[in-house]
Design a protein around this motif. Structure first.
Motif, PDB file in Angstrom:
ATOM      1  N   ARG A  47       0.804  -1.219   0.000  1.00 40.23           N
ATOM      2  CA  ARG A  47       0.000   0.000   0.000  1.00 40.23           C
ATOM      3  C   ARG A  47       0.841   1.275   0.000  1.00 40.23           C
ATOM      4  O   ARG A  47       1.828   1.382   0.705  1.00 40.23           O
ATOM      5  N   CYS A  48       0.357   2.234  -0.762  1.00 41.53           N
ATOM      6  CA  CYS A  48       0.909   3.591  -0.757  1.00 41.53           C
ATOM      7  C   CYS A  48       0.394   4.293   0.499  1.00 41.53           C
ATOM      8  O   CYS A  48      -0.587   3.865   1.106  1.00 41.53           O
ATOM      9  N   GLY A  49       1.024   5.377   0.890  1.00 40.74           N
ATOM     10  CA  GLY A  49       0.579   6.158   2.041  1.00 40.74           C
ATOM     11  C   GLY A  49      -0.854   6.661   1.894  1.00 40.74           C
ATOM     12  O   GLY A  49      -1.529   6.936   2.886  1.00 40.74           O
ATOM     13  N   CYS A  50      -1.335   6.783   0.656  1.00 37.48           N
ATOM     14  CA  CYS A  50      -2.702   7.254   0.409  1.00 37.48           C
ATOM     15  C   CYS A  50      -3.719   6.154   0.678  1.00 37.48           C
ATOM     16  O   CYS A  50      -4.924   6.401   0.662  1.00 37.48           O
ATOM     17  N   GLY A  51      -3.269   4.932   0.918  1.00 35.47           N
ATOM     18  CA  GLY A  51      -4.158   3.825   1.235  1.00 35.47           C
ATOM     19  C   GLY A  51      -4.387   2.875   0.067  1.00 35.47           C
ATOM     20  O   GLY A  51      -4.756   1.717   0.260  1.00 35.47           O
ATOM     21  N   GLY A  56      -2.668   0.830  -7.867  1.00 41.98           N
ATOM     22  CA  GLY A  56      -3.909   1.577  -7.990  1.00 41.98           C
ATOM     23  C   GLY A  56      -3.758   3.054  -7.652  1.00 41.98           C
ATOM     24  O   GLY A  56      -4.740   3.804  -7.689  1.00 41.98           O
ATOM     25  N   CYS A  57      -2.546   3.476  -7.303  1.00 46.31           N
ATOM     26  CA  CYS A  57      -2.315   4.873  -6.938  1.00 46.31           C
ATOM     27  C   CYS A  57      -1.996   5.682  -8.204  1.00 46.31           C
ATOM     28  O   CYS A  57      -1.011   5.407  -8.891  1.00 46.31           O
ATOM     29  N   ALA A  58      -2.829   6.676  -8.471  1.00 50.19           N
ATOM     30  CA  ALA A  58      -2.670   7.467  -9.704  1.00 50.19           C
ATOM     31  C   ALA A  58      -1.344   8.228  -9.713  1.00 50.19           C
ATOM     32  O   ALA A  58      -0.703   8.364 -10.761  1.00 50.19           O
ATOM     33  N   PHE A  59      -0.927   8.702  -8.528  1.00 55.01           N
ATOM     34  CA  PHE A  59       0.331   9.455  -8.468  1.00 55.01           C
ATOM     35  C   PHE A  59       1.497   8.583  -8.941  1.00 55.01           C
ATOM     36  O   PHE A  59       2.256   8.948  -9.828  1.00 55.01           O
ATOM     37  N   TRP A  60       1.616   7.400  -8.303  1.00 55.70           N
ATOM     38  CA  TRP A  60       2.757   6.554  -8.645  1.00 55.70           C
ATOM     39  C   TRP A  60       2.664   5.991 -10.065  1.00 55.70           C
ATOM     40  O   TRP A  60       3.689   5.739 -10.711  1.00 55.70           O
ATOM     41  N   ARG A  61       1.428   5.804 -10.555  1.00 51.44           N
ATOM     42  CA  ARG A  61       1.309   5.315 -11.931  1.00 51.44           C
ATOM     43  C   ARG A  61       1.891   6.347 -12.894  1.00 51.44           C
ATOM     44  O   ARG A  61       2.628   6.012 -13.821  1.00 51.44           O
ATOM     45  N   GLY A 254      -0.515  11.397   2.148  1.00 47.37           N
ATOM     46  CA  GLY A 254       0.592  11.545   1.204  1.00 47.37           C
ATOM     47  C   GLY A 254       0.742  10.279   0.370  1.00 47.37           C
ATOM     48  O   GLY A 254      -0.076   9.353   0.478  1.00 47.37           O
ATOM     49  N   HIS A 255       1.785  10.249  -0.426  1.00 48.48           N
ATOM     50  CA  HIS A 255       2.011   9.080  -1.291  1.00 48.48           C
ATOM     51  C   HIS A 255       3.325   8.391  -0.946  1.00 48.48           C
ATOM     52  O   HIS A 255       4.112   8.037  -1.828  1.00 48.48           O
ATOM     53  N   SER A 256       3.552   8.206   0.344  1.00 43.81           N
ATOM     54  CA  SER A 256       4.752   7.519   0.781  1.00 43.81           C
ATOM     55  C   SER A 256       4.765   6.080   0.249  1.00 43.81           C
ATOM     56  O   SER A 256       3.827   5.320   0.462  1.00 43.81           O
TER      57      SER A 256
HETATM   58 ZN   LIG Z   1      -0.719   7.017  -3.360  1.00 45.03          ZN
END
Ligand SMILES: [Zn+2]
Length: 310
Positions: A47-51, A56-61, A254-256
């Protein structure tokens, strides 16, 4: 040129809290412990920090698309092979004394530089924060092309660190299936010395290194953040610190990518010193750690005799 603020230090020294507070400042984008991104995120989809799951995290994609034309194009086995070859604690003396970098060091560093540059572009931040901690990685990154590297060396009393390593902490990103590593106080003391000394070496190689004592930072986080922003070259306005209250901070998601469970905290985060070790760490272990770490503890300004010692 990507600007990166690398948070370094031995584990359990408070880097996650410092990262969370820095990540609230405008112009900063906190990425978590990028060193674990290859295995835990790209491969294990933690999981990313955003949950969200990493995939599935748009930022990291978007970061993956920009940096590598998609994470699927990253050869994780190659990254691991490079890491084993160059980024181990035992390699620090060689890394620190080198006057040129090997191709492997440059290649390994380039993976990180691409992530930082893409994350800066996607987030629009002036500076990204990597709280990977590992001193060997900081030594590798000094050879990265197109990277403005500044290092914040977070130091915490070795006895508090040793106590923290004896505690059991589960890793929420694995839904409780996995626990964080534990070390005996003796082992922790030896590693504390090695990792902290490595940041002293890095500073002597010309990398900007700014050392903070975690306990001191926590007694006045506002003053601490102002000093860190100054070191990072980040202009700050008084209202930028409105998220800081007397004894807590109000955090946004955040997106940790990886790190301490605190990376998932959203909303109120208590800001108080955790001195439980003064009472809870047995005196024999406290003396052992104090003896092993004595010279550096003294150099960092820590008292060797604790007043409330039982
Ligand atoms: Zn994220």
């Amino acid at each position: 040129m990507a600007q990166v603020l690398f948070l370094g230090g031995f584990g359990r020294s408070g880097t996650t809290l410092v990262e969370r507070l820095l990540g609230e400042l405008p112009g900063m984008c906190a990425l978590g412990e990028v060193v674990h991104l290859w295995q835990r995120d790209i491969r294990d989809d933690e999981r990313c920090g955003c949950g969200a799951r990493f995939s599935g995290c748009a930022f990291w994609r978007r970061v993956g698309d920009l940096a590598f034309n998609g994470w699927a194009n990253v050869d994780v086995d190659r990254v691991h092979k490079l890491r084993d070859a160059v980024e181990r604690t035992r390699h620090i003396p060689r890394l620190a004394s080198a006057t040129t970098a090997t191709d492997e060091v440059r290649e390994y560093a380039s993976y990180y530089a691409r992530v930082y540059a893409a994350a800066a572009e996607v987030s629009g931040a002036r500076m990204v924060i990597d709280s990977s901690k590992h001193s060997a990685l900081a030594h590798v990154l000094r050879w990265a092309d197109d990277l403005d590297l500044r290092v914040v060396h977070v130091v915490r009393d070795a006895r508090g660190v040793a106590y923290s390593w004896t505690k059991t902490v589960s890793r929420p990103e694995t839904d409780g299936a996995d626990q964080m590593t534990r070390y005996s106080p003796g082992r922790s003391a030896v590693l504390w010395n090695a990792h902290n000394a490595a940041f002293g070496l890095l500073a002597r190689r010309g990398v900007p290194v700014y050392r903070i004592r975690y306990e001191e930072f926590l007694t006045d986080p506002r003053a601490g953040l102002i000093r860190l922003a100054d070191f990072a070259g980040l202009p700050l306005h008084p209202e930028d610190l409105d998220f800081l209250r007397t004894e807590h901070a109000d955090l946004r998601a955040g997106h940790s990518a990886a790190g301490n469970p605190m990376r998932f905290t959203v909303g109120r985060l208590a800001l108080r010193r955790d001195d439980a070790w003064v009472r809870a760490l047995p005196s024999t272990q406290r003396r052992l750690v104090g003896a092993v770490c004595g010279p550096l503890l003294r150099a960092y300004g820590y008292p060797l005799n604790i007043a409330s010692e039982a």
